[in-house]
Motif scaffolding. Structure first.
Motif, PDB file in Angstrom:
ATOM      1  N   CYS A  95       0.823  -1.222   0.000  1.00  0.00           N
ATOM      2  CA  CYS A  95       0.000   0.000   0.000  1.00  0.00           C
ATOM      3  C   CYS A  95       0.854   1.268   0.000  1.00  0.00           C
ATOM      4  O   CYS A  95       0.384   2.329  -0.362  1.00  0.00           O
ATOM      5  CB  CYS A  95      -0.957  -0.011   1.186  1.00  0.00           C
ATOM      6  SG  CYS A  95      -0.190   0.339   2.776  1.00  0.00           S
ATOM      7  N   CYS A  98       0.914   2.301   4.908  1.00  0.00           N
ATOM      8  CA  CYS A  98       0.766   1.827   6.291  1.00  0.00           C
ATOM      9  C   CYS A  98       2.075   2.049   7.048  1.00  0.00           C
ATOM     10  O   CYS A  98       3.108   2.372   6.453  1.00  0.00           O
ATOM     11  CB  CYS A  98       0.348   0.359   6.318  1.00  0.00           C
ATOM     12  SG  CYS A  98       1.632  -0.790   5.816  1.00  0.00           S
ATOM     13  N   CYS A 101       5.029  -0.027   5.676  1.00  0.00           N
ATOM     14  CA  CYS A 101       5.565   0.487   4.399  1.00  0.00           C
ATOM     15  C   CYS A 101       6.375   1.758   4.650  1.00  0.00           C
ATOM     16  O   CYS A 101       7.466   1.929   4.103  1.00  0.00           O
ATOM     17  CB  CYS A 101       4.422   0.792   3.430  1.00  0.00           C
ATOM     18  SG  CYS A 101       3.724  -0.682   2.669  1.00  0.00           S
ATOM     19  N   CYS A 109       3.546  -5.302   5.114  1.00  0.00           N
ATOM     20  CA  CYS A 109       2.388  -4.467   4.743  1.00  0.00           C
ATOM     21  C   CYS A 109       1.071  -5.217   4.971  1.00  0.00           C
ATOM     22  O   CYS A 109       0.929  -6.369   4.609  1.00  0.00           O
ATOM     23  CB  CYS A 109       2.498  -4.064   3.268  1.00  0.00           C
ATOM     24  SG  CYS A 109       1.041  -3.161   2.692  1.00  0.00           S
TER      25      CYS A 109
HETATM   26 ZN   LIG Z   1       1.580  -1.028   3.514  1.00  0.00          ZN
END
Ligand SMILES: [Zn+2]
Ligand SMILES: [Zn+2]
Length: 337
Positions: A95, A98, A101, A109
């Motif tokens: 993504c 988050c 990440c 993730c």
């Molecule tokens: Zn993520």
């Protein structure tokens, strides 16, 4: 195009993959369409086909160690050209927002998707991939020798990092399949002393050929304690004996996505003296780029057995029966070699 579809997980002896004629996928925004040359056969494919990993998409085309040629660019793709060599691996998207990440741990993730599980993979003549998650491969690499690097190699490399293996240290490798033998090539390059544990005669033979300092089975005495160990066999009952082989401060990394239950541990025997157990969960793209760079430098030459495209079920059965010495690769296109 021809593709192997998994409609419903089943033991691979029942030949759950069916070879069917389906439409060539259209690359979406930011995606590449890749003509598949070959695809490595991974134990994770087996876990998906047999249902240890629950289905995320049905039917699904398994396979996540794809070497191919870019055939078409989806809208918005930059920096890729038709005809480029591309690798597609397990991690298909994250993504990028988050907290994992954001902290450089995209392997954790919450919204990651995976090739051959959430999206169709490489047991097919074509596959798509978000361009940002594809690996650019030099035109001169051998596709068949490169395919196993895309999961077995990358995960093995992450396991080496998780076990904190340093040049010249002592490393135990438990189970000696595709990932393990690539790890050994890297460890050899780093001048490590490698101890290999396997019950399979053909795996032990390969370990000896590759220059292992010691080859044997779990339970046998070893000449020295290990500073690092990596467990590749998906067997939780091996965790306690491997921890006993560790030196004070030693680290055990568990490389599999699936592990049978771990028996009760004894604090003093297995964990005290700052021994550590760490899992390995997928990989980041950085791991992939580092490993592929190292692969060219060493150069990594995995020991490969090829399987014709039509025989994917048999290839998975060979893997299940532990028949491959090194890695198995499904040859999808005649120009893979
Ligand atoms: Zn993520
Ligand atoms: Zn894999």
């Amino acid at each position: 195009m021809r593709a192997h579809l998994l409609h419903k997980p089943a033991p691979v002896e029942a030949e759950p993959l069916t070879l069917e004629e389906v439409a060539v996928p259209e690359p979406g925004r930011g995606e590449l369409l890749v003509r598949v040359l070959c695809c490595g056969i991974c134990r994770t494919d087996l876990h998906i086909v047999e249902g240890e990993l629950p289905p995320h998409k049905q039917p699904v085309v398994p396979g996540h160690q794809i070497v191919g040629v870019v055939e078409k660019l989806g809208p918005g793709v930059q920096n890729w050209n038709i005809g480029d060599r591309a690798g597609i691996a397990w991690l298909r998207s994250t993504c990028q927002q988050c907290r994992y990440c954001q902290r450089g741990r995209e392997n954790l993730c919450e919204h990651a998707t995976f090739t051959g599980w959430d999206h169709d993979g490489g047991y097919a003549e074509y596959a798509t991939v978000p361009a940002e998650y594809a690996y650019r491969l030099p035109a001169e690499v051998d596709p068949v020798l490169t395919a196993p690097l895309l999961c077995a190699g990358i995960i093995g490399y992450r396991a080496l990092k998780r076990a904190d293996v340093r040049p010249g240290s002592t490393l135990g490798i438990v189970g000696f399949g595709s990932s393990a033998h690539i790890v050994m090539e890297v460890a050899n390059y780093w001048g490590c002393e490698v101890f290999v544990f396997s019950r399979q005669p053909h795996h032990r033979e390969l370990a000896r050929q590759m220059g292992a300092a010691w080859v044997g089975t779990i339970g046998e005495e070893i000449p020295r304690k290990l500073e690092h160990a990596i467990l590749f066999a998906p067997s939780g009952k091996l965790v306690p004996p491997v921890l006993e082989y560790l030196d004070k401060g030693g680290i055990l990394a568990i490389a599999g996505i699936y592990l049978s239950p771990v028996p009760e541990l004894n604090y003093e025997k297995h964990l005290y003296f700052e021994k550590e157990v760490r899992s390995v969960t997928a990989n980041t793209r950085e791991d992939g780029h580092e490993l592929l760079e190292l692969a060219v430098r060493i150069p990594l030459r995995p020991h490969v057995t090829t399987v014709p495209f039509e025989e994917a079920n048999r290839g998975l059965l060979e893997l299940k029966r532990d028949r491959f010495q090194g890695s198995g690769v499904l040859v999808v296109s005649a120009d893979a070699r």
